[in-house]
Design a protein around this motif. Sequence first.
Motif, PDB file in Angstrom:
ATOM      1  N   UNK A 142       0.715  -1.129   0.030  1.00  0.00           N
ATOM      2  CA  UNK A 142       0.037  -0.041  -0.081  1.00  0.00           C
ATOM      3  C   UNK A 142       0.800   1.220   0.123  1.00  0.00           C
ATOM      4  N   UNK A 143       0.390   2.409   0.236  1.00  0.00           N
ATOM      5  CA  UNK A 143       0.998   3.717   0.365  1.00  0.00           C
ATOM      6  C   UNK A 143       1.104   4.318  -0.918  1.00  0.00           C
ATOM      7  N   UNK A 144       0.497   3.716  -1.921  1.00  0.00           N
ATOM      8  CA  UNK A 144       0.575   4.564  -3.128  1.00  0.00           C
ATOM      9  C   UNK A 144      -1.076   4.341  -3.973  1.00  0.00           C
ATOM     10  N   UNK A 145      -1.423   5.078  -4.657  1.00  0.00           N
ATOM     11  CA  UNK A 145      -2.685   4.934  -5.325  1.00  0.00           C
ATOM     12  C   UNK A 145      -2.651   5.337  -6.720  1.00  0.00           C
ATOM     13  N   UNK A 146      -3.626   4.615  -7.572  1.00  0.00           N
ATOM     14  CA  UNK A 146      -3.593   4.748  -8.885  1.00  0.00           C
ATOM     15  C   UNK A 146      -5.200   4.963  -9.250  1.00  0.00           C
ATOM     16  N   UNK A 147      -5.473   5.782 -10.487  1.00  0.00           N
ATOM     17  CA  UNK A 147      -6.819   5.823 -10.829  1.00  0.00           C
ATOM     18  C   UNK A 147      -6.762   5.912 -12.267  1.00  0.00           C
ATOM     19  N   UNK A 148      -7.819   5.519 -12.887  1.00  0.00           N
ATOM     20  CA  UNK A 148      -8.542   5.713 -14.369  1.00  0.00           C
ATOM     21  C   UNK A 148      -9.494   6.726 -14.104  1.00  0.00           C
ATOM     22  N   UNK A 149      -9.376   7.836 -14.829  1.00  0.00           N
ATOM     23  CA  UNK A 149     -10.037   8.998 -14.872  1.00  0.00           C
ATOM     24  C   UNK A 149     -10.887   9.683 -16.347  1.00  0.00           C
ATOM     25  N   UNK A 150     -12.037   9.921 -16.195  1.00  0.00           N
ATOM     26  CA  UNK A 150     -12.639  10.299 -17.488  1.00  0.00           C
ATOM     27  C   UNK A 150     -12.382  11.645 -17.646  1.00  0.00           C
ATOM     28  N   UNK A 151     -12.519  12.109 -19.084  1.00  0.00           N
ATOM     29  CA  UNK A 151     -12.139  13.522 -19.215  1.00  0.00           C
ATOM     30  C   UNK A 151     -13.180  14.501 -18.242  1.00  0.00           C
ATOM     31  N   UNK A 152     -14.390  13.881 -18.002  1.00  0.00           N
ATOM     32  CA  UNK A 152     -15.316  14.793 -17.212  1.00  0.00           C
ATOM     33  C   UNK A 152     -14.835  14.937 -15.863  1.00  0.00           C
ATOM     34  N   UNK A 153     -14.067  13.818 -15.252  1.00  0.00           N
ATOM     35  CA  UNK A 153     -13.661  14.053 -13.913  1.00  0.00           C
ATOM     36  C   UNK A 153     -12.403  14.661 -13.806  1.00  0.00           C
ATOM     37  N   UNK A 154     -11.762  14.671 -14.661  1.00  0.00           N
ATOM     38  CA  UNK A 154     -10.534  15.497 -14.706  1.00  0.00           C
ATOM     39  C   UNK A 154     -10.786  16.996 -14.958  1.00  0.00           C
ATOM     40  N   UNK A 155     -11.944  17.143 -15.843  1.00  0.00           N
ATOM     41  CA  UNK A 155     -12.637  18.650 -15.872  1.00  0.00           C
ATOM     42  C   UNK A 155     -13.050  19.089 -14.567  1.00  0.00           C
ATOM     43  N   UNK A 156     -13.861  18.276 -13.847  1.00  0.00           N
ATOM     44  CA  UNK A 156     -14.341  18.713 -12.414  1.00  0.00           C
ATOM     45  C   UNK A 156     -13.148  18.810 -11.459  1.00  0.00           C
ATOM     46  N   UNK A 157     -12.206  18.253 -11.525  1.00  0.00           N
ATOM     47  CA  UNK A 157     -10.838  18.478 -10.651  1.00  0.00           C
ATOM     48  C   UNK A 157     -10.212  20.034 -10.912  1.00  0.00           C
ATOM     49  N   UNK A 158     -10.530  20.130 -12.055  1.00  0.00           N
ATOM     50  CA  UNK A 158      -9.718  21.403 -12.393  1.00  0.00           C
ATOM     51  C   UNK A 158     -10.738  22.657 -12.120  1.00  0.00           C
ATOM     52  N   UNK A 159     -11.813  22.571 -12.304  1.00  0.00           N
ATOM     53  CA  UNK A 159     -12.839  23.383 -11.873  1.00  0.00           C
ATOM     54  C   UNK A 159     -12.864  23.743 -10.111  1.00  0.00           C
ATOM     55  N   UNK A 160     -12.634  22.490  -9.487  1.00  0.00           N
ATOM     56  CA  UNK A 160     -12.518  22.684  -8.066  1.00  0.00           C
ATOM     57  C   UNK A 160     -11.280  23.366  -7.711  1.00  0.00           C
ATOM     58  N   UNK A 161     -10.201  23.039  -8.156  1.00  0.00           N
ATOM     59  CA  UNK A 161      -8.866  23.662  -7.925  1.00  0.00           C
ATOM     60  C   UNK A 161      -8.955  25.051  -8.188  1.00  0.00           C
ATOM     61  N   UNK A 162      -9.638  25.536  -9.179  1.00  0.00           N
ATOM     62  CA  UNK A 162      -9.728  26.909  -9.641  1.00  0.00           C
ATOM     63  C   UNK A 162     -10.383  27.834  -8.564  1.00  0.00           C
ATOM     64  N   UNK A 163     -11.135  27.183  -7.702  1.00  0.00           N
ATOM     65  CA  UNK A 163     -12.045  27.832  -6.669  1.00  0.00           C
ATOM     66  C   UNK A 163     -10.826  28.358  -5.631  1.00  0.00           C
ATOM     67  N   UNK A 164     -11.653  28.925  -4.400  1.00  0.00           N
ATOM     68  CA  UNK A 164     -10.896  29.611  -3.446  1.00  0.00           C
ATOM     69  C   UNK A 164     -10.836  28.517  -2.175  1.00  0.00           C
ATOM     70  N   UNK A 165     -11.391  27.358  -2.531  1.00  0.00           N
ATOM     71  CA  UNK A 165     -11.325  26.274  -1.448  1.00  0.00           C
ATOM     72  C   UNK A 165     -10.059  25.883  -1.203  1.00  0.00           C
ATOM     73  N   UNK A 166      -9.736  25.677   0.431  1.00  0.00           N
ATOM     74  CA  UNK A 166      -8.377  25.417   0.835  1.00  0.00           C
ATOM     75  C   UNK A 166      -8.286  23.932   0.643  1.00  0.00           C
ATOM     76  N   UNK A 167      -7.261  23.283  -0.006  1.00  0.00           N
ATOM     77  CA  UNK A 167      -7.152  21.989  -0.287  1.00  0.00           C
ATOM     78  C   UNK A 167      -5.560  21.541  -0.240  1.00  0.00           C
TER      79      UNK A 167
END
Length: 230
Positions: free
Chosen positions: A60-85
């Motif tokens: 363990x200690x490492x993760x992998x993911x298959x992501x669709x274009x829609x998921x990657x787009x959602x990740x980008x939109x969330x990252x562009x907000x002022x939410x602290x992550x």
Amino acid sequence: MFAYPHNETSTGAMTAVRRQGSAGSLTVVDATSAAGGVDINARETDVYYFAPQKNFASDGGLWFALMSPAAIDRIGRVAATDRYIPEFLSLSVAVENSRLDQTLNTPAIATLLLMDAQIQWITENGGLAWAHARTKDSSDQIYEWAEAHPNASPFVANPEHRSQVVATIDFDEGVDASRVSAMLRSNGVVDIDPYRKLGRNQLRIATFTAVDPSDVSRLLKAIDSAIAAL
């Protein structure tokens, strides 16, 4: 967003990977104990993520993911907000590093070597379809044995929901599963104990891709011998 596990290791229950919700919804699947051992249609999910310590026979200690274009787009939109992550939990950072063939934190080299060896082995033998058939062979042996045994039964009653990588078997009052496990452990057969929090009289057997179906056959014979000796 709809999120659920592909396979549940404590109970031995498994769900089908199918897209959920209406247009615009994301389907996210936790696949740690199923990935590499159960065939899927990746188009039925937007994120299929896992760690490699189960069917990929790594650590363990490492993760992998298959992501669709829609998921990657959602990740980008969330990252562009002022939410602290925190950077360590940022999917945007993970995607950026992935495109550079790197990770935020350096993983254990042994984890990568073990996973690489397992992927090559699975690929050389026929890929995910081969791995799927192998785990199904192993788990089918266990479920058929349990259904034919006078004191045993599969914990998951509905065959459609039974896991093919973790089989949980209940025993009636005629068999003390803890004594069976202890007897086998004293003879070098280990790791078939149930999930303790369930509090059931049962055995739990992993049938991950690396497990040889012939070893499952031998295990069932050993369980029969242990029960006969109670």
